[in-house]
Write a protein that holds these residues in place. Sequence first.
Motif, PDB file in Angstrom:
ATOM      1  N   UNK A 146      32.148  38.063  21.101  1.00  6.55           N
ATOM      2  CA  UNK A 146      31.883  36.970  20.374  1.00  6.55           C
ATOM      3  C   UNK A 146      32.472  35.963  21.087  1.00  6.55           C
ATOM      4  N   UNK A 147      33.717  36.120  21.707  1.00  5.25           N
ATOM      5  CA  UNK A 147      34.679  35.042  22.307  1.00  5.25           C
ATOM      6  C   UNK A 147      34.094  34.664  23.584  1.00  5.25           C
ATOM      7  N   UNK A 148      32.964  35.509  24.192  1.00  2.03           N
ATOM      8  CA  UNK A 148      32.448  34.922  25.401  1.00  2.03           C
ATOM      9  C   UNK A 148      33.022  35.938  26.812  1.00  2.03           C
ATOM     10  N   UNK A 149      33.440  37.086  26.396  1.00  2.00           N
ATOM     11  CA  UNK A 149      33.775  37.966  27.660  1.00  2.00           C
ATOM     12  C   UNK A 149      32.545  38.650  28.031  1.00  2.00           C
ATOM     13  N   UNK A 150      32.379  38.456  29.566  1.00  2.44           N
ATOM     14  CA  UNK A 150      31.250  38.768  30.156  1.00  2.44           C
ATOM     15  C   UNK A 150      31.408  40.398  30.767  1.00  2.44           C
ATOM     16  N   UNK A 151      31.090  41.382  30.288  1.00  3.68           N
ATOM     17  CA  UNK A 151      31.341  42.726  30.288  1.00  3.68           C
ATOM     18  C   UNK A 151      31.245  43.267  31.945  1.00  3.68           C
ATOM     19  N   UNK A 152      30.493  42.482  32.817  1.00  2.97           N
ATOM     20  CA  UNK A 152      29.869  42.821  33.886  1.00  2.97           C
ATOM     21  C   UNK A 152      30.530  41.780  35.182  1.00  2.97           C
ATOM     22  N   UNK A 153      31.492  41.035  34.533  1.00  3.11           N
ATOM     23  CA  UNK A 153      32.326  40.049  35.733  1.00  3.11           C
ATOM     24  C   UNK A 153      33.348  40.724  36.021  1.00  3.11           C
ATOM     25  N   UNK A 154      33.746  40.533  37.125  1.00  2.00           N
ATOM     26  CA  UNK A 154      35.250  40.853  37.589  1.00  2.00           C
ATOM     27  C   UNK A 154      36.369  40.522  36.605  1.00  2.00           C
ATOM     28  N   UNK A 155      36.981  41.723  36.350  1.00  4.18           N
ATOM     29  CA  UNK A 155      37.998  41.511  34.964  1.00  4.18           C
ATOM     30  C   UNK A 155      39.335  42.067  35.580  1.00  4.18           C
ATOM     31  N   UNK A 156      40.357  41.522  35.243  1.00  5.07           N
ATOM     32  CA  UNK A 156      41.606  42.168  35.553  1.00  5.07           C
ATOM     33  C   UNK A 156      42.220  42.390  33.923  1.00  5.07           C
ATOM     34  N   UNK A 157      42.595  43.688  33.771  1.00  5.75           N
ATOM     35  CA  UNK A 157      43.078  44.117  32.467  1.00  5.75           C
ATOM     36  C   UNK A 157      44.657  44.036  32.544  1.00  5.75           C
ATOM     37  N   UNK A 158      45.396  43.418  31.778  1.00  8.19           N
ATOM     38  CA  UNK A 158      46.808  43.445  31.839  1.00  8.19           C
ATOM     39  C   UNK A 158      47.489  44.390  30.430  1.00  8.19           C
ATOM     40  N   UNK A 159      48.292  45.268  30.803  1.00  3.82           N
ATOM     41  CA  UNK A 159      49.034  45.896  29.813  1.00  3.82           C
ATOM     42  C   UNK A 159      50.335  46.002  29.935  1.00  3.82           C
TER      43      UNK A 159
END
Length: 673
Positions: free
Chosen positions: A175-188
């Motif tokens: 709903x916020x607009x994240x595109x699941x197939x775009x290159x994504x960096x996950x930070x934890x």
Amino acid sequence: MPVNRKREQGKDAAVQGTNDSSVVSKVSAAAQGYFHDDFLKHFVCKMSRRAPLINRGYYVRWKAVDHCVKQFLHATKSCLRRQILSLGAGFDSLFFRLHAEGALGGVTVFEVDFPEVAHRKAALINSNACLKDTLPDWETVLKKQTNAVFISSGHYNLIGVDVRKEQEVEATLSAAGLQWDNPTLILSEVVLTYMETQWSDAVIGWAARLLPQSMFVMYEQIRPDDPFGRVMQSHFLKLNSKIHSLQQYPDTVAQTQRFIQQGWEKCVCLDMNQFYFDLLHKDEQQRVENLEPFDEFEEWHQKFSHYFILTASKGSVTRQALLTLPNASSIPLMTPQWDTHPPLVIQPMCGSPSVEALGMASALLTPEFILLTGGFGRNGRDTAARVLIKEEGGWKCACVEVHGDKVVSLYQTLTSVPGGGAVLFGGRSSPLSPSGSVVLVSVDLADEVQLSFKKIVCTGTGPKPRWRHTSTLICYNDKTFLFVFGGRSEKDPVLGDAHFLCLEDKHWTEITVVGAGPEARHSHSACAYGGGLVIFGGLGEGGRPLGDALYLRPTSSGFCWEMKDLRPPPVPRYSHSAHVINEKLVVVGGVWLQADGVPGVSVINLNTGSCVEIQLDTLCVPWPLMLHSFCSELLDCEGSELVLIGGGGNCFSFGTHLNLHPVTVDLKPILCC
């Protein structure tokens, strides 16, 4: 409200509290110049200057995450749209910093945290013109069904949702607009560790499943079972913020396998010593190390060995952004050659005298009397000397008033001299205030113990003030000399000079020494041997531990340095203690970087160079036994019983841990081999 639900909410609140402490520490590090961030200060109510050890720790944490972010942005620079998904973002300022650097071209940042934290962060942003002006197109949206609150703008989205709730997270991000197939960096960044392991595994798994072109970056704790790890775990338990995954994933190998099993294609995991020494440029290391006076090397290296930075990739685009070590590591990993000999048993000293301090110096003046000077204890630097006295029921500890000159310092040396008494040299009250004094210690053991300290004036050219050096008694031409080597000074990170003090003449004497001498170092050991002495280990140039042994051999015209060929090479270490017993150099404890676990006892045959590592059995010691910044003495003429006194340190932000009592080691099993 059910009791279990109330308890879980209490744990969540405690975890949220770690965010507040963390951001204050980051602000402190930035204020001291460790890194540049003009935005963090807007997320704290009151700035507080942290200790240099904490500033350094948070700098390396910040630097490691920043390094991974920049690697991702570089690897995906040709992509039209990119995303950063920060889990448990707290009051992180990453978006604002990247925006100021002009690094957000085609990048959208999504921050996720508990709704309560997101509410607070949204309020802080809304009330601060500097932050709010960065988001001219922002709006606040409240999703009543999920209680998710998020700020929505073109490049920044702040979302309040529990990351353990996979379906809710997926729906809210979509709903916020994240595109699941775009290159994504996950930070934890120290986030998943506060969850039950089944939930953190699930987060790692759904990220791999839903984001086919992505890189996961995680910074967390490892190595729970050694003394530092036990103190670390105890700290978080006291905060009601248990770190969960440590037992199942205790090291970098286990963490790497964890990500592969959860669906990630490639994974690289480094402890923070590896990151610091191998991925930071030497100029940057030197800049950081010159920012503040510092003398907590043992705790710094141990903290780094108990945290890791991990990168995992999915898809070909992000694979090139993974952490990469140089072909030749500056601290290559070594496997200790543990001997098949049973571990040596350590137990509390008979009588269990209480001695809690680090950086003390000791001298065995008689078989029943050990003198202790200096050090840092529960009440700060010790102004009184202490004595360990053997009585019929065991050993007891007593504080003794010192007459004469006052000496208050850490990491000095105390050397027994013929005829009774001792000589004290060097030490520091602070890293900016080292001592170069030579102090004669007189002891009267009649009735009540009487101690007298007298600074003596010596002729000749003596060494500059220093600490973490060694002072060893040797004889030459029928005279007694105090041989001072190494250490560090206010301006010199390591020293490699050697000096001879003739005790009879009170004169610093020039004596011919040939051969290639030891490289500069501090926190090493030096033991009288064969008419000269043998030096082992220490912390060398650039903060790297050493594992060499050099023999200062007497000659007809002076002395000659000889390098000992040790096989197999011992794991480099420092802040240990050592004694020569029957042609064997027995090295105890210390700090090492190249191997898992903690050092035990290294036995080096000085005739053959053979070296074996023997583990220590500490089951009889009811506290985490930290064998660094301690002193030791042999209690019998055969050298079969060794007492270890003091030790411990400031365990990062986890509190100061000092060994409660002296402990003894029975060396007979290794001396008869």
